[in-house]
Write an enzyme that holds these catalytic residues in place. Structure first.
Site, mmCIF file in Angstrom:
data_model
loop_
_atom_site.group_PDB
_atom_site.id
_atom_site.type_symbol
_atom_site.label_atom_id
_atom_site.label_comp_id
_atom_site.label_asym_id
_atom_site.label_seq_id
_atom_site.Cartn_x
_atom_site.Cartn_y
_atom_site.Cartn_z
ATOM 1 N N ASP A 92 -17.415 6.630 -15.053
ATOM 2 C CA ASP A 92 -18.596 5.772 -15.068
ATOM 3 C C ASP A 92 -19.815 6.685 -15.088
ATOM 4 O O ASP A 92 -19.766 7.835 -14.647
ATOM 5 C CB ASP A 92 -18.596 4.818 -13.866
ATOM 6 C CG ASP A 92 -19.587 3.662 -14.076
ATOM 7 O OD1 ASP A 92 -20.234 3.620 -15.148
ATOM 8 O OD2 ASP A 92 -19.721 2.816 -13.176
ATOM 9 N N ASP A 269 -10.859 -1.759 -13.931
ATOM 10 C CA ASP A 269 -10.807 -0.825 -12.807
ATOM 11 C C ASP A 269 -11.330 -1.581 -11.606
ATOM 12 O O ASP A 269 -12.138 -2.517 -11.756
ATOM 13 C CB ASP A 269 -11.705 0.397 -13.022
ATOM 14 C CG ASP A 269 -13.152 0.098 -12.685
ATOM 15 O OD1 ASP A 269 -13.798 -0.653 -13.442
ATOM 16 O OD2 ASP A 269 -13.639 0.561 -11.634
ATOM 17 N N CYS A 307 9.393 -6.661 -3.992
ATOM 18 C CA CYS A 307 8.783 -5.428 -4.491
ATOM 19 C C CYS A 307 9.763 -4.266 -4.351
ATOM 20 O O CYS A 307 10.498 -4.172 -3.371
ATOM 21 C CB CYS A 307 7.509 -5.150 -3.690
ATOM 22 S SG CYS A 307 6.718 -3.586 -4.096
ATOM 23 N N CYS A 309 8.764 -0.950 -4.589
ATOM 24 C CA CYS A 309 8.024 0.306 -4.427
ATOM 25 C C CYS A 309 8.626 1.124 -3.285
ATOM 26 O O CYS A 309 9.429 0.623 -2.492
ATOM 27 C CB CYS A 309 6.534 0.037 -4.182
ATOM 28 S SG CYS A 309 6.114 -0.412 -2.484
ATOM 29 N N CYS A 312 8.182 -0.502 0.181
ATOM 30 C CA CYS A 312 9.012 -1.690 0.432
ATOM 31 C C CYS A 312 10.495 -1.359 0.479
ATOM 32 O O CYS A 312 11.264 -2.049 1.141
ATOM 33 C CB CYS A 312 8.709 -2.764 -0.614
ATOM 34 S SG CYS A 312 7.069 -3.489 -0.358
ATOM 35 N N HIS A 338 1.870 0.800 -1.990
ATOM 36 C CA HIS A 338 2.310 -0.571 -2.260
ATOM 37 C C HIS A 338 1.295 -1.332 -3.117
ATOM 38 O O HIS A 338 1.658 -1.967 -4.108
ATOM 39 C CB HIS A 338 2.572 -1.348 -0.967
ATOM 40 C CG HIS A 338 2.796 -2.794 -1.257
ATOM 41 N ND1 HIS A 338 3.983 -3.277 -1.757
ATOM 42 C CD2 HIS A 338 1.958 -3.852 -1.229
ATOM 43 C CE1 HIS A 338 3.876 -4.562 -1.993
ATOM 44 N NE2 HIS A 338 2.657 -4.949 -1.679
#
Lengths: 372, 372
Positions: A92, A269, A307, A309, A312, A338
Site C-alpha cells: 500500500d 486484504d 477444520c 489446520c 485444530c 487457524h
C-alpha cells in the site's frame, strides 16, 4: 512483470477466476493477501504462510519507510530477501496509514506533511516518495498515493479529495523508474469517492484515463453502513475494465469477501484474521468463537471440528484458552494459524466453486448463516 | 517406568553418558530440559522442540496447580496429551516457585501456606498435594517438595531447613499412588544444604537413606558466588549413587553445564535460553550477542555464522533486529529457536565428545573463551 488473465467467468454473478503473474510467481484469484505491515505477518513464518495457501502478501510504504527504512531494505536486495518470502508482495502507498496513524498531518497539493506516530519526527510523503519507497522494497504490485477522507465527509469535500487523488495518481505513474532489468513496476490506481456513487464513477474514470495495471477500490469499510459498502464495491467494480485486476482494499469479513467476489472483485486484504486471532476471536464454520470465554475451560474439542489446520488437528479449545489466559505467545501463533487457515480455505473454496459452477451455493450459505 | 543406564564413563573427568528411559521414550544424557512452566515452552511448538533435539521438558507443579489446575489436566489425559508433547516430561515440585513467586508464604511442619501470585487466593502446598499434582499431570519424573532457603541464610537455618526437606521427601515417597497400569511414578529427592558442604553431605545422606529413583541438586545458582556453585555441584554429585541420575536444577549457562557434566551431572534445566531470547540476548559460538544493539542495524550476517538452525539459515541480524525493535512476535520465535538450538547442539556435542573421548577439548574451549 505483471499479467492478469481471466480463467473463467461465473454464469450467475459477475465473479471470475483468474491468475495474476508477477516476477515472483502466480496468484490464483480471487485471492486474499495476509497483511505484513512491518515485513512480517504477525507471529507466522513465510513457510507457514505458503503452507496455508497464500501466494501474495501486502506490506506498507508508510510503515517500512519509518522502520527499518526503504533504503535499508533496498540494500538487503528488497523485502522478499529481507523477510525470506519468495512469493509476491503488494504494497500500500502509505496514504491510508498517514491519515489514520500519524500524530499530525497536513494535506498539501504536492503531498502529505506528517509527524511519525513513533517519535513525532516530521516527514513529507509525496507521490514520488511513495513510489520510491515501494520500488526500493521491490513491491510486485504498488499502489498510488491516495487521500482517503473520512466516510462522513460531505459531497464537496469528497469531490475535492478525489481530484487530488487523481492528480497524485498521475504523478505516481510518472514517478516510476526502471529496475536493473529494464522493468517498470506494476501500479494500481485507487478509486475513491466516499459513499457517493457518482463520485466513485468520476474517480474511476479519472484513473482509467491514466491507465493502470489494475484498480483498487479504496475508502470503504471505514465506518460506513455495511450495505452501502457492498453496494458501492459492486457498483465500482462494474465500472472498471474487465481485463484488469480489481482489488477491494481492507475488505474484510468472509461474507463481505463473498459478496465482493460476486461483484467481480479479484483481490482482498484485511487485518481481520490476524488481529482477531490476537484478540482471541476465531472464525469457524459455525460462527465466531471467543476463546477466553469460560465455556471453553474444559472443552476438549478443536476450535473448529471441520477444520484441518495444525491448530485444530493438535490442540483442544481448553488448552488454547489456557495459553491465551496465561498470555502465552504460542496462543497467538496457534490462533493466527487457524484464522489464516480459515481465510485460505475460504478463498480456495470460492475458486473451486467458481470453477465447478456452484458458487451460488456458497453465496446462499453465507446469506443464511449470519454468524460468519 | 524409569530406568537409568550408564553408557560410557569419561577417562579424565567424572562425566558419563547414559540413557534415561521413561514410559514416554528415552533421553540421552547429559541432557538439557527446556522449561515449559505453564505447559508450553514459550513461543515454540512441540514439533519444533523435537526437531531441535530435545526429548524431555520440565514443567511445574506450582504453576499448573494454579493454571489451569492439575485436575483439569488429568481430565484431559495428562499434560502430554493436553500440550501435544509425546516425549518425556519432568516436573518440579513447586517448592522453589512458592518461595520465589508467591505473595506471602509461611512454612509449616506439614507444608507451605501461600497466597497465589495471580489473585492472592490462599493455598496449602503439602508433600502429598505436590505429589498429587505431579501424578495428575502425568509427570515422568517427579520432584519431592523441598524448601529452598536463600543462599545467604546461616548454617543453623540451612540445617533446620534441610531436615524439613528430608521429612517432606519421605512423605512425598509415601504419598505416591499407583496409576491405572499399576505403575508408580519416578521420584527424585532434592539435595539442599546451602553453601555448606557438610550440610550438602547430610542432606544427600538423608535422601539416599530414603532411596529415590534419582537425585537433584537444588538451591544453587540462586545468587551465591559462581565458583562456590561449581564446587558444590561437583562435591554433591560425587556423594550421590553412581547408578542413579543426577540433576542440577536451574543450571544454567553453557560453561556451568560443562563444568557440572565433568563433575558427573546428567540432567539440566534452565530458563536461560528461552528467557534470554525474549530479552534479545543470543548465545553464539563467539560469545553473547544483544540483538537490539545499533551495530546490527545493517548487519546481513546470521546471528551465528557457524549455526545451522532455522533462524540462522534464513534471516539476517538486521531483519531480526528490525522485528525485535518493532516488538514483533516473530522475533521472539526466531530468537528462542536459535537459543534452544544452541543448547541442543551444546548437549549433543558434549555427548559426542564424551563418546569419542575428546571431552577435555571442550572443557578447555569453554575455559579459554570466557565470553560464552
Amino acid at each position: 512483470m505483471h499479467k492478469f488473465e481471466i480463467l473463467k467467468e461465473d454464469h450467475s454473478t459477475k465473479a471470475r477466476t483468474g491468475i495474476i503473474t508477477t516476477s515472483h510467481g502466480t496468484v490464483q484469484t480471487p485471492a486474499f493477501m495476509p497483511v505484513a505491515t512491518l515485513g512480517t505477518v504477525k507471529s507466522i513464518t513465510p513457510e507457514e504462510l505458503q503452507e496455508l495457501g497464500f501466494s501474495m502478501i501486502i506490506s506498507n510504504a508508510y510503515h517500512l519507510y519509518l522502520r527499518p527504512g526503504h533504503k535499508q531494505i533496498r540494500e538487503f536486495g528488497g523485502l522478499h530477501k529481507f523477510m525470506n518470502w519468495n512469493n509476491s508482495i503488494a504494497t500500500d502507498s502509505g496514504g491510508f496509514q498517514v491519515l489514520s496513524l500519524a500524530k499530525k498531518r497536513k494535506i498539501k497539493e504536492d503531498g502529505i506533511v506528517f509527524q511519525s506516530h513513533l517519535d513525532g519526527s516530521e516527514h513529507f510523503l509525496t507521490p514520488k516518495l511513495s513510489i520510491e519507497i515501494q520500488e526500493h522494497v521491490g513491491s510486485d504490485i504498488m499502489m498510488c498515493l491516495d487521500e482517503c477522507p473520512p466516510y462522513s465527509d460531505d459531497y464537496k469535500a469528497i469531490d475535492k479529495s478525489l481530484e487530488l487523488t487523481g492528480r497524485w495518481a498521475r504523478l505516481c505513474k510518472e514517478s516510476r523508474t526502471t529496475d536493473e532489468h529494464g522493468q517498470i513496476g506494476a501500479l494500481f490506481g485507487i478509486v475513491q469517492g466516499g459513499v457517493f456513487s457518482d463520485l466513485r464513477k468520476k474517480s474511476a474514470e479519472q484513473l482509467m484515463d491514466i491507465d493502470f495495471d489494475g484498480y483498487s477500490i479504496g475508502g470503504l469499510g471505514i465506518g460506513e453502513d455495511p450495505h452501502k459498502t457492498h453496494e458501492l464495491i459492486e457498483y465500482t467494480a462494474a465500472l472498471l475494465p474487465k481485463d484488469k485486476t480489481r482489488y477491494a482494499m481492507g475488505i474484510g469479513n468472509p461474507a463481505d469477501i463473498i459478496q465482493a467476489v460476486s461483484g467481480g472483485v479479484d483481490l482482498f486484504d484485511c487485518v481481520i484474521p490476524t488481529r482477531n486471532a490476537r484478540n482471541g476471536t476465531l472464525f469457524t464454520n459455525t460462527g465466531k468463537l471467543v476463546i477466553k470465554n469460560a465455556q471453553f475451560t474444559s472443552d476438549s474439542k478443536p476450535i473448529d471440528e471441520s477444520c484441518s489446520c495444525y491448530t485444530c488437528k493438535n490442540y483442544s479449545r481448553a488448552y488454547i484458552r489456557h495459553l491465551y489466559i496465561c498470555k502465552e505467545i504460542l496462543a497467538i501463533r496457534l490462533l493466527t494459524m487457524h484464522n489464516l487457515s480459515f481465510f485460505g480455505s475460504l478463498m480456495k473454496s470460492i475458486r473451486e466453486r467458481l470453477g465447478d459452477g456452484t458458487f451460488a451455493d456458497l453465496i446462499k450459505r453465507y446469506e443464511t448463516t449470519e454468524v460468519i
